[in-house]
Enzyme design. Structure first.
Site, PDB file in Angstrom:
ATOM      1  N   HIS A  69      38.575 102.836  72.138  1.00  0.00           N
ATOM      2  CA  HIS A  69      39.234 102.523  71.381  1.00  0.00           C
ATOM      3  C   HIS A  69      40.718 102.172  71.213  1.00  0.00           C
ATOM      4  CE1 HIS A  69      35.416 104.269  69.976  1.00  0.00           C
ATOM      5  NE2 HIS A  69      35.352 104.025  68.895  1.00  0.00           N
TER       6      HIS A  69
ATOM      7  N   ILE B 175      34.989 116.762  68.948  1.00  0.00           N
ATOM      8  CA  ILE B 175      35.587 115.738  69.714  1.00  0.00           C
ATOM      9  C   ILE B 175      34.260 114.324  69.438  1.00  0.00           C
ATOM     10  CG2 ILE B 175      36.304 114.764  71.987  1.00  0.00           C
ATOM     11  CD1 ILE B 175      37.864 117.025  71.522  1.00  0.00           C
TER      12      ILE B 175
ATOM     13  N   GLU C 136      26.701 123.612  82.955  1.00  0.00           N
ATOM     14  CA  GLU C 136      26.303 122.482  81.694  1.00  0.00           C
ATOM     15  C   GLU C 136      24.857 123.694  82.174  1.00  0.00           C
ATOM     16  OE1 GLU C 136      26.781 119.993  80.413  1.00  0.00           O
ATOM     17  OE2 GLU C 136      24.367 120.038  79.976  1.00  0.00           O
TER      18      GLU C 136
END
Lengths: 426, 569
Positions: free
Chosen positions: B130, B420, B112
């Site tokens: 969702h 994404i 990262e």
């Protein structure tokens, strides 16, 4: 489960918050013969005064110019000599209202406490409005602090939050910090106030800005923040009378710190959890002349009721709340409240209710909605009559005024406060 | 001759010096456009002819510096190390994949480039899991969303984080909307959504008494849930670390060494390492990583969204997710946003959707706040005085507006997980499962892979005091007094909880990292009271000076200098 994990304590009065209001309330409750407990979430008594090392405190109460810590220390000494139990570093998780009492669920390092009290005095103070509450936009670097936080960094922690500083808003703490940071060697680029008039006290404008040649820009505000890691600059913009940005007046200013002094909000989360009605004008509980909220047994004082300019009046409201709370737990007399309202010449006033069976000597605190630079009278309007309570040469929203008067009260007769401009002579 | 037609069309849109190359792998468009809008319009048009669009159209607007927010120190700490799998990107996808891979006897590392995981999109979204209704039927989005939604509940339990199925309500703005019910139900059915209901006006009123009166019932999806997106990402990363994964922060991939159509070594600012497999989960930088591997067959475009968070005392006025979309616009690329309860008890309003040229632009502006007023008015109790904060995030989108989750066709040991966007958070656990299947397929040709016998399915956590009752709090304080010392008054965070976070399996010593994990400063006073105390604790735990503590890593120091040092300058 160990039954002794929670300590149970009974008291007559619990005071929440040990700033100047809470200290005064606890003292007066104790002096009036009640059993009282003081609860403070920070590690020392004194509230925000601890970090207010400038002078000017106590002019009304002591006719002396004290620093914040000096002012607080006088009350703290009294509290100690009166043997009022003070719980520091103690946090109230929840307050539950019982039929004739309140139960406070508190914790500190030593354990958990269930404190039952017949009356509560809320002296929870206020918090600062943040950059988000004035909808400041742009990027999100480090270096943006409220004035009180900056004051903590400098006066308590001993660190400079920045060296090239822009101050947004002209509230009193911001003005004080402009001077304080200048004295520590930082450069204050300027104070930017969105309104056409400063919101702090006149004396602070003179002593904190003018004396140090710090520019005050009125009708001007910070529009955008720049900088990725640490703030690098701001865009300021002029606004018109309606507060709308004037296109083309944008200016980039380099800075490494942005300090906000854009108002204070009374802290009333506990009051609200107990269904205490809140005045939308003050953002604090509605109170009667005894600092009694609309819920029987819950009193409020200091900056949790409305934001004061001077600590002396904060203490005064605490004293009233303390003695009233004792009176109330002794007789539990049903109150007869009449509404005391104001028209739109008044920004807000305290008290918003009057208990007409109680003492008729009413201490009225108010702020005007706008600046009255002509002589004006402050009137009390009863059913059909209008009484002038006091005349003022000048009234400003930034300066709270106090009038003490004897009300000739009658049942079912609401009161109203009004400011009337007199164009004649004073 | 298809390319010629496409080229003509792009020219008519305003793309100059246009070229179109259509191959099996992608469609590549190039040229000059006057605006980002034209560039994106061209990209979306090209997506009709191929799922993978490389959009090399140049716009007038100069691209800003695309580097990340922090400068990475150059070192060689990682030089010569070797991992079976290197995952690029510590967002929710990278961390979910890492956790899933930690079940196997392989060595895994997450790289990262920022100071913490979940710094970008994974901490800058609305936290919604969702239901899967909004995704277009037949898309990867729809498939992964519904699967992910089912996986989150048990996963959250294992991770020890909160998850709540609050349900989502699509309000009807006219009585005529009611006739859409069969169409809506059909879409929900096609997407395999777990349940749907038609709610009458009265039912809505009963369930959500503070919603506006001008509603005519709604379409209710009970499976919609909420989590804390950053806590979830941190928890996934911590759980992965506890099961043997290495997370290297401030580690940026700067290149690949290839041999025979394979990545053999990965170059970073902290050294060059060997890898058997590389997973590109680089979020807003996924196309750059693909390009570094000489495998750029997709472009990303960036859609910024702003969310507003309201004071916790508004939370009691909203039970479900609620939105009132304009059904005429439902086919558009945005979902339109709404009112969303947060897991911590606030109400969140958002998000907006604005195409931007930069990969990262988290600035906010008043126009976005204004736009969100249309949602705020849905709840009669809400007003802008209750706002405690607002923030922006940026979605990384492909031009086909679907997820890209596949093995590279060109590089044998590279997997791309790109584009994404929403509902990425909801889909993450399902995406991770499939990425691991792909990974094992690739790795199994080089290595025999076993499942770990000692894999711990439950994350080791420190006590969450929010879950304790008064007596339990009393007991834990008796054991450790630090739990009785409240540092953050707005969110009721104790000193020991902060220290716990600094002793976790993925400790990060910045103010923002602590705020994301434990929430001091995330409340209504916004750190006005607790900031000095949190800095003190950070300084104590790290042995650093007060003035060394930062908000978010390099160069973001909170205070500049001690008064003494400044005076002696």
């Amino acid at each position: 489960m160990n039954e002794n994990t929670v300590n149970t304590i009974n008291t007559e009065i619990a005071v929440l918050g040990a700033g100047p209001a809470g200290l005064a309330a606890a003292m007066s409750a104790k002096n009036n013969g009640a059993h009282v407990i003081l609860i403070e979430r920070e590690n020392r008594l004194g509230g925000i005064l601890k970090q207010c090392i400038h002078d000017g405190f106590g002019l009304v109460r002591y006719n002396e110019k004290l620093t914040g810590p000096e002012y607080a220390l006088r009350d703290i000494k009294t509290i100690k000599s009166l043997n009022v139990p003070a719980f520091v570093n103690t946090f109230v998780l929840e307050v539950e209202k019982k039929e004739n009492s309140f139960v406070l669920y508190c914790i500190n390092e030593k354990g958990a406490y269930q404190i039952e009290a017949q009356a509560l005095i809320l002296a929870t103070g206020c918090r600062e409005r943040t950059d988000r509450q004035i909808f400041l936009h742009g990027e999100r670097p480090a270096g943006i602090y409220t004035a009180g936080l900056a004051q903590h960094f400098v006066n308590i922690d001993g660190y400079l939050p920045g060296k090239e500083i822009v101050i947004i808003g002209s509230g009193d703490i911001g003005l004080i910090m402009a001077r304080r940071l200048t004295l520590e060697g930082a450069h204050i680029v300027g104070v930017y106030e969105v309104k056409p008039e400063p919101s702090g006290l006149q004396r602070n404008i003179a002593q904190c800005l003018n004396d140090f040649s710090i520019p005050l820009h009125l009708s001007c505000t910070v529009k955008t923040v720049h900088g990725k890691n640490r703030i690098e600059g701001v865009t300021v913009v002029n606004v018109d009378e309606s507060g709308k940005e004037i296109k083309g007046s944008e200016k980039y200013i380099t800075c490494d710190c942005l300090i906000l002094s854009v108002g204070l909000i009374p802290e009333n989360e506990i009051a609200q959890s107990l269904n205490v009605s809140i005045d939308p004008d003050t953002k604090g509980p509605y109170v009667d002349q005894n600092m009694h909220t609309l819920v029987d047994g819950i009193f409020a004082c200091g900056n949790s009721v409305h934001v004061h300019d001077l600590v002396d009046y904060v203490s005064e409201s605490g004293t009233i709340a303390g003695e009233s709370a004792v009176r109330w737990i002794r007789n539990k007399r049903k109150r007869n409240l009449i509404k005391f309202s104001h028209d739109n010449s008044v920004l807000y006033h305290i008290p918003q209710f009057v208990d007409f069976k109680s003492n008729n000597k009413i201490a009225l605190y108010f702020r005007s909605k706008k600046t009255y630079s002509n002589t004006c009278s402050v009137n009390l309007i009863e059913k059909n009559s209008k009484t002038c309570l006091k005349k003022f040469k000048i009234l400003r929203p930034s300066e709270m005024e106090k009038i003490v008067f004897d009300a000739q009260l009658q049942d079912n007769q609401n009161l109203m406060l009004q400011i009337e401009e007199n164009y004649g002579n004073y | 001759m298809k390319t010629l037609t496409i080229k003509r069309k792009l020219e008519s849109m305003g793309v100059h010096e246009c070229s179109v190359v259509l191959t099996d792998q992608s469609i590549c468009i190039a040229g000059i456009a006057e605006s980002l809008a034209t560039k994106n319009k061209a990209g979306w048009y090209a997506a009709k002819f191929h799922t993978n669009v490389v959009n090399n159209i140049i716009t007038d607007k100069n691209m800003r510096n695309e580097d990340c927010e922090h400068e990475q120190a150059i070192s060689n700490e990682l030089e010569g190390l070797s991992y079976d799998v290197i995952i690029i990107g510590g967002g929710v996808i990278g961390c979910a994949v890492a956790r899933e891979l930690s079940k196997y006897e392989i060595s895994v590392a997450v790289f990262e480039k920022e100071y913490d995981v979940a710094v970008h999109t994974s901490s800058r979204n609305d936290g919604m899991i969702h239901d899967g209704f909004a995704a277009k039927p037949g898309t990867k989005k729809a498939y992964y969303n519904v699967r992910g939604n089912r996986l989150w509940e048990p996963l959250a339990r294992d991770l020890g984080i909160q998850f709540r199925r609050v349900g989502s309500l699509i309000l009807f703005r006219t009585p005529l909307n009611t006739i859409l019910y069969p169409i809506l139900a059909n879409r929900a059915k096609k997407n395999n959504v777990d349940g749907w209901e038609l709610w009458s006006k009265e039912k809505v009123k009963k369930e959500e008494p503070y919603l506006l009166d001008e509603q005519f019932g709604g379409f209710y999806l009970p499976s919609a849930g909420i989590i804390s997106p950053y806590r979830a990402t941190v928890a996934l990363a911590e759980h992965a670390v506890q099961n043997g994964v290495a997370v290297h922060l401030l580690t940026k991939v700067i290149g690949f060494e290839m041999h025979d159509g394979e990545i053999v070594r990965v170059k970073t600012n902290r050294g060059t390492l060997q890898a058997k497999l590389v997973i590109n989960a680089a979020g807003n930088w996924a196309d750059i990583v693909a390009e570094l591997a000489n495998d750029k067959y997709f472009s990303l475009h960036f859609r910024k969204g702003t969310d507003i968070i309201f004071d916790k005392n508004t939370g009691k006025w909203q039970n479900h997710v609620a939105a009132m979309p304009n059904f005429l616009q439902i086919a558009e690329k945005t979902k339109g946003g709404g009112l969303i309860p947060t897991i911590e008890g606030n109400i969140l309003v958002g998000p907006t959707a604005t195409e931007i040229a930069e990969r990262v632009d988290y600035s906010t502006n008043q126009d976005d706040i204004k736009e969100l007023e249309k949602h705020i008015r849905l709840n009669k109790k809400l007003n802008l005085n209750q706002v405690i904060t607002y923030f922006s995030g940026v979605r990384a989108c492909t031009y086909s507006e679907d997820f890209l989750i596949e093995k590279s066709k060109k590089i044998k040991n590279l997997i791309h997980v790109a584009g994404i966007q929403s509902p990425g958070l909801a889909s993450a656990p399902a995406i991770a499962e499939d990425v691991v299947t792909m990974s094992l397929q690739i790795l199994s040709s080089r290595k025999h892979i076993l499942k770990k016998d000692n894999w711990n399915p439950v994350r080791n956590t420190y006590p969450d005091l929010q879950k304790l009752n008064f007596k339990e709090r009393a007991e834990i304080i008796n054991k450790n007094p630090g739990y009785g010392k409240i540092v953050c008054r707005c969110e009721t965070v104790s000193e020991q909880e902060i220290r716990d976070a600094l002793h976790s399996s993925l400790p990060v010593y910045t103010l923002d990292a602590i705020k994301r994990r434990i929430r001091p400063g995330a409340g209504r006073c916004h750190g006005g009271f607790c900031t000095p105390r949190v800095i003190e604790i950070l300084a104590e735990e790290t042995g650093k000076n007060f003035s060394d503590i930062t908000k978010k890593g390099y160069g973001s120091n909170i205070v500049l200098q001690s008064l003494e040092d400044h005076a002696s300058e």
